[in-house]
Design an enzyme around this catalytic site. Structure first.
Site, mmCIF file in Angstrom:
data_model
loop_
_atom_site.group_PDB
_atom_site.id
_atom_site.type_symbol
_atom_site.label_atom_id
_atom_site.label_comp_id
_atom_site.label_asym_id
_atom_site.label_seq_id
_atom_site.Cartn_x
_atom_site.Cartn_y
_atom_site.Cartn_z
ATOM 1 C CG HIS A 1 36.963 54.086 29.680
ATOM 2 N ND1 HIS A 1 35.942 54.735 30.840
ATOM 3 C CD2 HIS A 1 37.028 52.993 30.073
ATOM 4 C CE1 HIS A 1 36.072 54.034 31.775
ATOM 5 N NE2 HIS A 1 36.731 52.973 31.546
ATOM 6 C CD GLN B 1 37.905 50.474 39.353
ATOM 7 O OE1 GLN B 1 36.787 51.312 39.477
ATOM 8 N NE2 GLN B 1 38.380 50.430 38.199
ATOM 9 C CG ASP C 1 34.136 44.557 31.571
ATOM 10 O OD1 ASP C 1 33.643 44.636 30.555
ATOM 11 O OD2 ASP C 1 34.112 45.382 32.470
ATOM 12 C CE1 TYR D 1 44.547 51.175 40.720
ATOM 13 C CE2 TYR D 1 44.989 50.082 38.681
ATOM 14 C CZ TYR D 1 45.248 51.373 39.638
ATOM 15 O OH TYR D 1 46.090 52.340 39.181
ATOM 16 C CB THR E 1 33.488 52.428 30.139
ATOM 17 O OG1 THR E 1 33.326 51.770 31.453
ATOM 18 C CG2 THR E 1 32.619 53.845 30.311
ATOM 19 N NE ARG F 1 49.001 55.166 33.646
ATOM 20 C CZ ARG F 1 47.792 54.366 33.735
ATOM 21 N NH1 ARG F 1 47.353 53.848 35.158
ATOM 22 N NH2 ARG F 1 46.893 54.281 32.732
ATOM 23 C CE LYS G 1 35.214 47.810 37.175
ATOM 24 N NZ LYS G 1 34.789 48.821 36.443
ATOM 25 C CB SER H 1 27.365 43.047 35.849
ATOM 26 O OG SER H 1 28.517 43.032 36.335
HETATM 27 CA CA CA Z 1 33.761 47.728 32.849
#
Ligand code: CA
Length: 466
Positions: free
Chosen positions: A153, A262, A146, A266, A382, A162, A275, A279
């Protein structure tokens, strides 16, 4: 470019399969997307195996039935399609893929009687879509990567965490991605069970202590998936000039995401359990051949962004590396369905808004010698555009900030305006019973509109809540 506009794209072509001529269909004779299907309740004399089909109008054409009747002789090397499935279609040569499209287009056209006049074969090979269930991808996708290819995005999400430095310095140099999981990629319509996992309250710090339970910030991500055709040898990169030869086509992809999980997991190695619980892919692969009229230039970088490095650049990519694909996301809550209300459209975007093209993803992915294999899936990341309406997930859509406004409005990620539903319900993230429906289509003056069908999934309660 290997995919040229030819007689199969002629907007005047019509099919004797009448439903293909409906101006609203996603599946006119100019489209001919691939799918893998099986019959629901086959009769005793019918083939009950999953197999390759081509959608036209409201019907699925059973490719193996046409092959048994030797209707591809001279157009396709039968060997390369032996045992008909998406995986073997992906392994086929460019010439065979083009030959298959040209022959199917011809057989279904009003000007050709070879199939139409054979009533027995028609009854066997032309199957109403209502009699079929889609099995792709089952185990056909062996690897899934991915990407994160929308600058809009990446800037929105970066701004939440940030505000002073939304895009990390590598973003404009490499198509950022991570290896996902193939086993949990499911067909459209498969229920999505709300995942459980570790989450924390508030901001992350050295004193953070997580709790374990059902995800509270469940989201979708609107993406396109690229299916890899032939692979490359381990150790042998794919050049930009050849990258599109390695693509079979595109489908819609929903990369369901557990935002609270996430956030905790992450760093430092990227997405994992937030994730890989599910899907969803749409059932049809719209082929590179079908998409030829809908190509667009890669995103313009004349605004001070660095040119892509030579191994990620080509004149053809600059000129037509993108795809003009219109995208829509709809939400339908359980209450809305019980009251017979239509799904509400919550966003609209376009795949041409991506910063990196699929060809650049393939060239980058293989630039270290990594081998892609037939049937592999590459997610685009995305798909968001510059406007609020074109944001491709709830994390962005309900967020109150806007780094692209003039002047920019950048606020931390927690200030959100919910989406109002016609029942009086509202959503910042997904509730149990919510269904997300994604649609995609291409239109251009002088060409027939083609579509991707739908990518659907309903959220079911977590195992813990039962
Ligand atoms: Ca994605």
């Amino acid at each position: 470019m290997p995919y040229a506009i030819d007689e199969t794209h002629d907007p005047k072509l019509e099919s004797w399969v009448e439903s293909a001529n409906d101006p609203d269909t996603d599946f006119p004779i100019q489209n001919l997307p691939m799918c893998e299907f099986e019959l629901i309740d086959p009769d005793e004399d019918e083939d009950d195996r999953p197999r390759l089909g081509i959608r036209v109008g409201d019907s699925i054409i059973d490719i193996s039935a046409l092959e048994e009747a030797r209707l591809f002789d001279g157009a396709v090397e039968a060997e390369s399609f032996y045992y008909w499935c998406i995986h073997n279609a992906a392994r086929a040569s460019l010439a065979d893929r083009a030959g298959l499209r040209t022959r199917i287009s011809s057989l279904l056209s009003t000007t050709n009687d070879a199939l139409r006049s054979n009533k027995w074969l028609c009854s066997k090979a032309i199957i109403p879509v209502s009699r079929t269930a889609f099995v792709y991808p089952d185990s056909e996708i062996r690897d899934y990567t991915d990407f994160y290819a929308s600058k809009f995005h990446a800037t929105n999400v970066g701004s939440m965490f940030r505000p002073d430095n939304p895009l990390l310095p590598n973003y404009k140099w490499i198509p950022v991605g991570y290896h996902g999981r193939a086993s949990s990629i499911v067909p459209s319509g498969t229920p999505i069970i709300r995942p459980s996992g570790q989450t924390i309250e508030g901001n992350m710090g050295p004193e953070s202590v997580p709790s374990f339970g059902p995800c509270k910030l469940l989201d979708y991500e609107l993406e396109m998936g690229a299916i890899i055709a032939r692979g490359n040898e381990l150790g042998t990169p794919v050049s930009m000039a050849e990258a599109e030869d390695h693509m079979l086509g595109l489908c819609i992809l929903n990369d369901w995401s557990a935002r609270d999980m996430q956030k905790w997991e992450y760093q430092p190695l990227g997405p994992f359990l937030a994730k890989n619980f599910a899907s969803t892919v749409s059932p049809y692969i719209v082929t590179m051949e079908a998409l030829a009229p809908f190509r667009t230039p890669a995103m313009d970088r004349t605004d001070g962004d660095p040119d892509p490095m030579p191994h990620l650049d080509s004149p053809a990519n600059r000129e037509s590396g993108g795809f003009d694909i219109k995208l829509e996301v709809f939400l339908s809550s359980q209450q809305m369905r019980e009251k017979g209300l239509d799904p509400k459209r919550i966003s609209r975007g376009n795949f041409k808004d991506m910063y990196w093209t699929v060809a650049q993803m393939i060239a980058h992915h293989t630039s270290n010698g990594c081998n892609l294999q037939p049937g592999d899936l590459l997610g685009s990341g995305t798909i968001s555009g510059p406007t609020r309406e074109s944001r491709g997930c709830l994390l962005e859509l309900t967020w109150d900030g806007d780094p692209f406004a003039n002047p920019p409005k950048i606020v931390p990620g927690t200030q959100r305006t919910p989406i109002e539903l016609p029942t009086g319900e509202s959503r910042k993230f997904l509730a149990d019973g919510d269904e997300i429906i994604m649609r995609a289509y291409c239109e251009r003056d002088g060409f027939r509109r083609i579509g991707f069908g739908e990518c659907r999934g309903v959220i079911h309660p977590s195992h813990e809540a039962r």
